[in-house]
Structure formats: structure tokens, C-alpha cells
Scaffold this active site. Structure first.
Site, PDB file in Angstrom:
ATOM      1  N   ARG A  26       8.466   2.817  10.519  1.00  0.00           N
ATOM      2  CA  ARG A  26       7.636   1.863  11.257  1.00  0.00           C
ATOM      3  C   ARG A  26       6.601   1.195  10.342  1.00  0.00           C
ATOM      4  O   ARG A  26       6.297   0.027  10.503  1.00  0.00           O
ATOM      5  CB  ARG A  26       6.922   2.579  12.404  1.00  0.00           C
ATOM      6  CG  ARG A  26       7.884   3.087  13.471  1.00  0.00           C
ATOM      7  CD  ARG A  26       7.159   3.575  14.693  1.00  0.00           C
ATOM      8  NE  ARG A  26       8.078   4.078  15.700  1.00  0.00           N
ATOM      9  CZ  ARG A  26       7.748   4.354  16.955  1.00  0.00           C
ATOM     10  NH1 ARG A  26       6.492   4.178  17.354  1.00  0.00           N
ATOM     11  NH2 ARG A  26       8.646   4.808  17.804  1.00  0.00           N
TER      12      ARG A  26
ATOM     13  N   TYR B 212       8.104 -12.253  20.009  1.00  0.00           N
ATOM     14  CA  TYR B 212       7.138 -12.634  21.043  1.00  0.00           C
ATOM     15  C   TYR B 212       5.874 -11.806  20.874  1.00  0.00           C
ATOM     16  O   TYR B 212       5.918 -10.650  20.454  1.00  0.00           O
ATOM     17  CB  TYR B 212       7.711 -12.442  22.452  1.00  0.00           C
ATOM     18  CG  TYR B 212       8.112 -11.013  22.803  1.00  0.00           C
ATOM     19  CD1 TYR B 212       7.232 -10.162  23.467  1.00  0.00           C
ATOM     20  CD2 TYR B 212       9.370 -10.533  22.496  1.00  0.00           C
ATOM     21  CE1 TYR B 212       7.600  -8.866  23.809  1.00  0.00           C
ATOM     22  CE2 TYR B 212       9.749  -9.241  22.821  1.00  0.00           C
ATOM     23  CZ  TYR B 212       8.866  -8.414  23.480  1.00  0.00           C
ATOM     24  OH  TYR B 212       9.231  -7.122  23.805  1.00  0.00           O
TER      25      TYR B 212
ATOM     26  N   MET C  98       2.412 -10.008  22.641  1.00  0.00           N
ATOM     27  CA  MET C  98       2.073  -9.424  23.934  1.00  0.00           C
ATOM     28  C   MET C  98       0.710  -8.736  23.851  1.00  0.00           C
ATOM     29  O   MET C  98       0.227  -8.401  22.775  1.00  0.00           O
ATOM     30  CB  MET C  98       3.135  -8.427  24.394  1.00  0.00           C
ATOM     31  CG  MET C  98       3.260  -7.193  23.536  1.00  0.00           C
ATOM     32  SD  MET C  98       4.261  -5.912  24.323  1.00  0.00           S
ATOM     33  CE  MET C  98       3.234  -5.489  25.726  1.00  0.00           C
TER      34      MET C  98
ATOM     35  N   LYS D 231      -2.014  -6.023  26.495  1.00  0.00           N
ATOM     36  CA  LYS D 231      -2.170  -5.226  27.702  1.00  0.00           C
ATOM     37  C   LYS D 231      -3.234  -5.866  28.598  1.00  0.00           C
ATOM     38  O   LYS D 231      -4.232  -6.400  28.117  1.00  0.00           O
ATOM     39  CB  LYS D 231      -2.568  -3.792  27.356  1.00  0.00           C
ATOM     40  CG  LYS D 231      -1.485  -2.998  26.630  1.00  0.00           C
ATOM     41  CD  LYS D 231      -0.245  -2.800  27.473  1.00  0.00           C
ATOM     42  CE  LYS D 231       0.723  -1.834  26.795  1.00  0.00           C
ATOM     43  NZ  LYS D 231       1.973  -1.684  27.563  1.00  0.00           N
TER      44      LYS D 231
ATOM     45  N   GLN E 174      13.844  -2.617  16.876  1.00  0.00           N
ATOM     46  CA  GLN E 174      12.570  -3.173  17.327  1.00  0.00           C
ATOM     47  C   GLN E 174      11.471  -2.849  16.330  1.00  0.00           C
ATOM     48  O   GLN E 174      11.345  -1.715  15.884  1.00  0.00           O
ATOM     49  CB  GLN E 174      12.223  -2.571  18.687  1.00  0.00           C
ATOM     50  CG  GLN E 174      10.867  -2.963  19.228  1.00  0.00           C
ATOM     51  CD  GLN E 174      10.605  -2.339  20.591  1.00  0.00           C
ATOM     52  OE1 GLN E 174      10.777  -2.961  21.617  1.00  0.00           O
ATOM     53  NE2 GLN E 174      10.203  -1.074  20.592  1.00  0.00           N
TER      54      GLN E 174
ATOM     55  N   SER F 225       5.020  -1.929  31.460  1.00  0.00           N
ATOM     56  CA  SER F 225       5.187  -3.377  31.369  1.00  0.00           C
ATOM     57  C   SER F 225       4.943  -4.062  32.704  1.00  0.00           C
ATOM     58  O   SER F 225       4.254  -5.080  32.778  1.00  0.00           O
ATOM     59  CB  SER F 225       6.601  -3.719  30.880  1.00  0.00           C
ATOM     60  OG  SER F 225       6.748  -3.423  29.516  1.00  0.00           O
TER      61      SER F 225
END
Length: 230
Positions: free
Chosen positions: A105, A121, A123, A125, A161, A199
Site C-alpha cells: 500500500r 475518483y 471521496m 467522509k 485498488q 459508503s
């Protein structure tokens, strides 16, 4: 110029560009190759849709080197229409994972083999009334993120991802880059994960940009840009 290097992880710069009236394709190719030769990764792709014509995802240890790539691409005649700045990270909910998974990661190798389509994209919270992620207790947030990750793991092997952190660096809190061989898998994982409580109740999504990964020479050829001078 002294390097500006994160104490953990890599700098990540997404650049989305259009062709200017005069593009020096050879200079674009040289800029990408030089950045790679300096120990940085550059993923190049043709963009589908009106948001841009081509894109670059560059990552590496020196933020100045990423900025140099940006400057060289603009000097070569590309018009920067959008961008995103972030860092690779290991989230607070991932501590305790195997060291090799954590390292992947922080220091990924991109693009993943066999993955020729990608989407990006941003994003964040939510902080709205009862849907304020940041007032939830840590253990509750961890539980929700574990369920969110479980859904993502159902697509393991089909989708890779990379979530990068951008709090304090760009307009959103995270950038998400997905890689796949089949665009249906990109659609499926985003659809499935939106049903997760993490989500469905707490996520805000920014615009999606989809690209076809290819060597920069092929991307330029598809756009009708000469990259070899006669």
C-alpha cells in the site's frame, strides 16, 4: 533543489490533460521517460469522455520531481485541465495487517500486470448531522471499514485498488484509483461497495475519470500527435 520526500509512503500526482494547439510529442515522451529514469513511476492512459484526452498517474519519493514532470508536460504543449495530489498511506484501520500487504500500500508497483483499464475518483467522509463519520467511536469506524473491505476483497484478482490520502493536500480526503482488465469489474466493485454502511451513510464521491492504460507513444498516436520527429 533538495528533494521533498514524505517520511512514509510516496507522493502521488494525477494529471489530466488536453492537447494544446501545438504539442511536441517527442518532448512528452522524453518527460515521461526521464521521470521513470529518476526512480519514479508514471502510468499513462487515454481518457474516455470529455473530461480530458490523456492522463498521467505519477508516483515516487520526491515531490519536486513530480512537479518537474508536470512542468515539462505543460512546456511540451499539453493543457492541464484537472489534477489531484495525494500520498500513499496505510489507514489507521489497517494496522496489524501482514507487513508485505502494508508495504504494497505504501510502495506499490503500477500499473498491475494485465490491467489495462483504470478509473480515478476522489471521496470524503460526511459531516452532516447524524451522518458525521468523525464523531463515531474508533471501534465503530473500524467495524464499518472492515465490512467495506470485505466487499472489496470479493473482487480480489479482478480489481486492484489503491487508496491515497489527500487530507490537507487537495479538496477531498482520499483519492481512489482502480485497475482492472474488464471495465465491468470496475462498475461492479463500485456498485457493490456502495451498499456497505460505510459508503451508503458516510461517503461523498467526486467525479469519476476512466482511462485506457497504454504506453505514452500509443496514447499520443491515438490522439494523432506525432512523437517521432522526421
Amino acid at each position: 533543489m533538495q528533494p521533498v520526500t514524505p517520511s512514509e509512503g510516496l507522493g502521488v500526482l494525477h494529471l489530466f490533460c488536453d492537447r494544446g494547439p501545438e504539442v511536441d510529442g517527442a518532448a512528452v515522451v522524453r518527460a515521461v521517460e526521464a521521470c521513470r529514469a529518476d526512480g519514479h513511476q508514471v502510468v499513462t492512459f487515454a481518457v474516455l469522455g470529455h473530461k480530458a484526452e490523456l492522463g498521467f498517474m505519477a508516483l515516487g519519493p520526491d515531490l519536486w520531481r513530480l512537479q518537474q514532470l508536470q512542468a515539462e508536460l505543460v512546456a511540451a504543449g499539453l493543457v492541464l485541465v484537472d489534477s489531484y495530489v495525494s500520498l500513499t498511506e496505510v489507514s489507521e484501520y489497517s494496522r496489524g495487517m501482514p507487513p508485505e500487504a502494508l508495504r504494497e500500500r505504501l510502495y506499490p508497483t503500477l500499473p498491475p500486470p494485465g490491467k489495462t483499464v483504470m478509473c480515478f475518483y476522489p471521496m470524503s467522509k460526511k459531516r452532516e448531522g447524524d451522518q458525521n463519520w468523525f464523531v463515531l467511536p474508533f471501534e465503530r469506524r473500524k467495524e464499518l471499514m472492515y465490512g467495506h473491505g470485505r466487499t472489496g476483497r470479493e473482487c480480489a484478482g479482478r480489481v486492484v485498488q489503491l487508496i491515497t490520502g489527500s487530507t490537507g493536500l487537495d479538496d477531498w480526503e482520499w483519492g481512489v484509483t482502480l485497475f482492472a482488465a474488464d471495465p465491468v469489474d470496475l462498475k461492479a466493485i463500485v456498485y457493490q461497495m456502495r451498499f456497505d454502511e460505510a459508503s451508503a451513510l458516510y461517503a461523498d464521491f467526486g467525479p469519476f475519470t476512466t482511462g485506457l492504460i497504454a504506453p505514452i507513444e500509443e496514447v499520443l498516436e491515438r490522439l494523432g500527435v506525432r512523437w517521432e520527429h522526421p
